[in-house]
Design a protein around this motif. Structure first.
Motif, mmCIF file in Angstrom:
data_model
loop_
_atom_site.group_PDB
_atom_site.id
_atom_site.type_symbol
_atom_site.label_atom_id
_atom_site.label_comp_id
_atom_site.label_asym_id
_atom_site.label_seq_id
_atom_site.Cartn_x
_atom_site.Cartn_y
_atom_site.Cartn_z
ATOM 1 N N HIS A 268 42.345 35.489 11.822
ATOM 2 C CA HIS A 268 43.733 35.082 12.492
ATOM 3 C C HIS A 268 43.393 35.087 14.046
ATOM 4 N N LYS B 280 44.700 31.447 18.177
ATOM 5 C CA LYS B 280 45.343 31.724 19.434
ATOM 6 C C LYS B 280 45.484 30.748 20.436
ATOM 7 N N THR C 131 44.335 32.233 7.265
ATOM 8 C CA THR C 131 45.299 33.055 7.983
ATOM 9 C C THR C 131 46.681 33.017 7.631
ATOM 10 N N PRO C 132 47.418 33.651 8.281
ATOM 11 C CA PRO C 132 49.063 33.668 7.828
ATOM 12 C C PRO C 132 49.612 32.429 8.118
ATOM 13 N N ASP C 133 49.043 31.474 9.084
ATOM 14 C CA ASP C 133 49.535 30.163 9.286
ATOM 15 C C ASP C 133 48.908 29.014 8.425
ATOM 16 N N THR C 134 48.002 29.345 7.716
ATOM 17 C CA THR C 134 47.247 28.303 6.918
ATOM 18 C C THR C 134 48.195 27.596 5.800
ATOM 19 N N ASP D 274 41.704 38.596 5.254
ATOM 20 C CA ASP D 274 41.224 38.630 6.248
ATOM 21 C C ASP D 274 40.717 40.142 6.727
ATOM 22 N N ARG E 298 46.734 25.092 13.320
ATOM 23 C CA ARG E 298 46.634 26.295 12.701
ATOM 24 C C ARG E 298 46.885 26.212 11.056
#
Length: 804
Positions: free
Chosen positions: A151, A155, A185-188, A213, A162
């Protein structure tokens, strides 16, 4: 005309891949994508200054040979690795190299961008910033990192970047190790995770697990814990390095490299780095101190004794006064090397006779004394650690077990083994040594579950943990052992109905060797299939399809000089192979791993072959002083006859095939097997072995539905004296050059005589039976040779291969 509104969004297609970073992993990942048939762009840094050699040649930094020097050198180094990372040498042509300075804009054509550069967060972020300038929207971007939280990597990147980004961690070497960890990641986007999971399994032949993760993800977290915990127990019980490797190897379903040999292979510096990283990161892990590296590992790292890559680690090789290789191991107390022992733990000899792994481990746990106590503590600690990692690293029993099996080569995962020992017995083992505080496991037991793997328990952790709703669990894979209706069986084979009119025949013998029971099974199964079904697949479990014909009976008959019985035995083998070839239903052979000798002959006679890339096949009878006599030599003569275009082409092919058999050449992959003429060009390949049997079944059904007609016997053109003279000369030259023995020359001449159809005056057509008779006569005569019997005896007794 407008598209119908019911059409779903376009499916994602991968045609080309850009791999950024050409180090050991980057180059091998690029090569494996090339193995799978994809166009690959491999990029790395451009040099910042010229070498003396480049300066002397008048080259500039802009010259392509200079700009791509780093990536080209890395790729060439990868191509020299053993085992070979490529299925076939020609596949490297699918890779184009370049550098970040000049060629990064080319990633605009890539469907998937794989980053494999140095493990430095800021350097990776800097590269991603450049990538985003050229990447087309919707392109997948993944990182192979194993040490940086996923994650943190995105950035400052766009929402599209993302959403299409994840960790995709290949294990080394990428061709051979089956595990790939997918870390969203939380955005995937969840659709991207599901796509990666399906694509990597189907097209790259991998077993995937979807991880949280967390530090080291699943496999290295559990695998490195197991190694470091074993080191802790070694100190507690006073075992040596070689004793621990004996106790933690195949005897408990682990690879032969066990604990310390694995460290030498992977790199002791790598193990130390991962363990230190985990010790620093896992501030709340109840077993954090297990990851603190002991002083002897510090000693090895400080002295650059990294294992295999430095020539010295926990083990070292040296030459004796007689020039023989000697292996010694590190005494972790004195830090000196000691010679290996000849025998270890004779008290375990009887337990080793147990072939069922769970029963063997259960017996080890009952041993009195420090060996039994060691095993009890080892498994108690492993079970407890696995329980405590749910849901931290995964909320799936299957994912944790798959990671250890596919990434570390364990025969059974933690929860699989625990199931087979019994949940209550495993819990009692933990309670004896460890205070386990796990709310989910307590509830699991209280709710009455007796297994982790029944249909209700299979998603149970997901139901229990609220936070697990955001974790996407990899769908359960369908492995080789499936539940089908048994149609027929004997002690050596089982025949099952796979449905849709297709049968599956599997061997049950040790190493799937082909003896009388298997021959009976093949013949009976074909009769059943011809009368009641549409087709048949021959597919086996285990690491290898088959190590070939069982030589025990022929050896015993030859020793007794029972030539009549031997002749009947060989005739039976030949006739059953003909039954395979001329069956009225399609017979698809689905080999994997090693398919040697008689197993290769079975493939040669099949209606079709549906293999996996990892196929190591060949007619290896020469090594035991024989020639192929189950129709193998005859079928290779047929290959020459079928490819006959002109005399010179025919003779060249004859020479190549003759040498393949005479040198017992084994393919390094399915694609090399085509080069060696063991399978025909165009044979189908399942990248993932988990799909192979289903794919072979589909092929058999397709062939049947299209109206399969058995081939008719046709004449085979042989070369007679025209080919025989050249092959005899080659054998003589090999003998004179000291490359073969006199007995090798005898075998080579017998082989030449058969494959050329005997001393015929000119090339001509002969019948199939004519060549089978020549095969059988040569085989029988060689079994009458004392030196051949010496070779067979050495193989049967597990001794070094005799080159008499």
């Amino acid at each position: 005309m407008a598209l119908a509104q019911t059409l779903s969004e376009p499916k994602r297609i991968i045609r080309s891949v850009a791999v950024l970073g050409s180090g050991v992993m980057g180059s091998q990942i690029a090569l494996h994508f090339a193995n799978a048939g994809f166009k690959v762009l491999l990029l790395d840094r451009a040099p910042e200054q010229l070498t003396l050699e480049q300066t002397a040649k008048g080259l500039s930094l802009a010259h392509p040979k200079v700009a791509n020097a780093i990536v080209d050198a890395a790729l060439q180094a990868a191509l020299k690795l053993q085992p070979n990372p490529l299925y076939h040498p020609s596949f490297v042509e699918r890779i184009t190299t370049g550098n970040f300075r000049d060629d990064l804009p080319k990633i605009a054509t890539a469907d998937w961008i794989v980053e494999v550069i140095i493990e430095d967060l800021e350097i990776k972020r800097g590269l991603y910033e450049q990538v985003e300038q050229f990447r087309k929207p919707g392109t997948l971007v993944t990182s192979n990192t194993s040490g940086i939280p996923i994650h943190l990597l995105t950035k400052g990147r766009s929402a599209d970047f993302r959403q299409h980004f994840a960790g995709v961690h290949f294990f080394n070497p990428p061709r051979y190790l089956k595990l790939v960890e997918i870390i969203p990641t939380p955005d995937t986007d969840s659709k991207i995770v599901l796509f990666l999971d399906g694509f990597i399994g189907k097209f790259l032949g991998k077993e995937t697990v979807i991880c949280n993760d967390t530090p080291a993800f699943i496999a290295n977290r559990m695998g490195v814990f197991s190694i470091m915990y074993t080191l802790q127990l070694m100190a507690e019980f006073g075992f040596s390095v070689e004793e621990i490797d004996y106790l933690t190897g195949p005897i408990i379903g682990r690879p032969k490299s066990a604990t310390f040999r694995t460290a030498d292979v992977v790199g002791i510096d790598t193990l130390a780095k991962v363990a230190q990283g985990l010790h620093q990161a896992l501030v709340n892990d109840e077993q954090r101190e297990v990851f603190r590296i002991p002083n002897y590992i510090e000693y090895l790292v400080n002295n650059k004794f990294f294992g295999d890559k430095s020539g010295k680690g926990f083990y070292q090789k040296s030459k004796s006064i007689n020039g023989e290789t000697e292996i010694s191991f590190l005494d972790v107390t004195s830090l000196e090397y000691k010679p290996k022992s000849e025998r270890l733990f004779p008290e375990l000899k009887q337990i080793l006779q147990e072939t069922n792994l769970p029963r063997r481990i259960a017996a080890l746990l009952k041993i009195e004394g420090k060996v039994g106590s060691f095993y009890q503590k080892l498994f108690a600690g492993l079970f407890a650690y696995a329980v405590n990692r749910i849901p931290e690293i995964s909320s799936s029993f299957t994912s944790m077990d798959t990671a250890l099996k596919a990434g570390f080569g364990w025969e059974l995962g933690v929860f699989e083994l625990w199931d087979k020992l019994g949940i209550e017995k495993g819990k009692a083992l933990i309670d004896k040594y460890i205070t386990l505080e796990s709310g989910w496991f307590t509830s699991f037991i209280q709710e009455g579950f007796q297994t982790f793997y029944d249909s209700e328990a299979q998603g149970w952790p997901d139901k229990f943990f609220n936070e697990s709703k955001d974790v996407i669990n990899s769908p359960l894979k369908f492995y080789l052992v499936r539940s089908h209706n048994q149609v027929w069986t004997n002690s050596d084979v089982t025949l099952v109905d796979m449905g849709d009119g297709i049968l599956k025949l599997s061997f049950l013998t040790k190493m799937n060797v082909m003896g009388g029971g298997v021959m009976e099974g093949i013949a009976e199964s074909i009769s059943i299939a011809e009368n009641h079904f549409d087709g048949m697949v021959i597919a086996n479990g285990g690491d290898n399809f088959s190590l070939g014909a069982n030589l025990v009976i022929p050896y015993m008959l030859a020793c007794d000089k029972d030539w009549g019985q031997l002749d009947m035995l060989i005739q039976q083998f030949q006739q059953i192979m003909l039954k395979v070839r001329y069956a009225n239903i399609p017979i698809v052979v689905a080999p994997h791993g090693m398919a040697l000798g008689g197993a290769c002959e079975l493939m040669l006679h099949a209606s079709a072959v549906h293999t996996t890339p990892e196929l190591y096949t060949g007619l290896v009878e020469f090594g035991v002083g024989l020639i192929p006599a189950g129709g193998g030599t005859k079928e290779m003569a047929r290959r020459i006859s079928e490819r006959s275009i002109a005399g010179d082409v025919e003779l060249n092919m004859l020479q190549r095939i003759y040498m393949n058999i005479a040198t017992a050449k084994v393919s390094g992959s399915a694609y090399e097997a085509v080069d060696l003429y063991y399978i025909k060009n165009g044979a189908l390949v399942s990248m993932n072995r988990a799909n192979q049997i289903a794919d072979a079944k589909d092929l058999a059904k397709l062939m049947a539905n299209r109206g399969y007609v058995a081939p008719q016997p046709t004449p085979i053109k042989v070369q007679g004296k025209t080919g025989l003279a050249g092959l005899y000369v080659a054998a003589h030259q090999m003998l004179e050059g000291g490359f073969i023995s006199a007995h090798d020359k005898l075998i080579a001449e017998k082989l030449a005589y058969v494959i050329c159809g005997g001393a015929l005056s000119a090339p001509q057509n002969v019948s199939e039976q004519y060549l089978l008779d020549l095969e059988r006569e040569a085989f029988l005569s060689l079994l009458g040779e004392h030196k051949t019997l010496e070779r067979i005896n050495a193989v049967l007794t597990g001794k070094k291969v005799v080159r008499n």
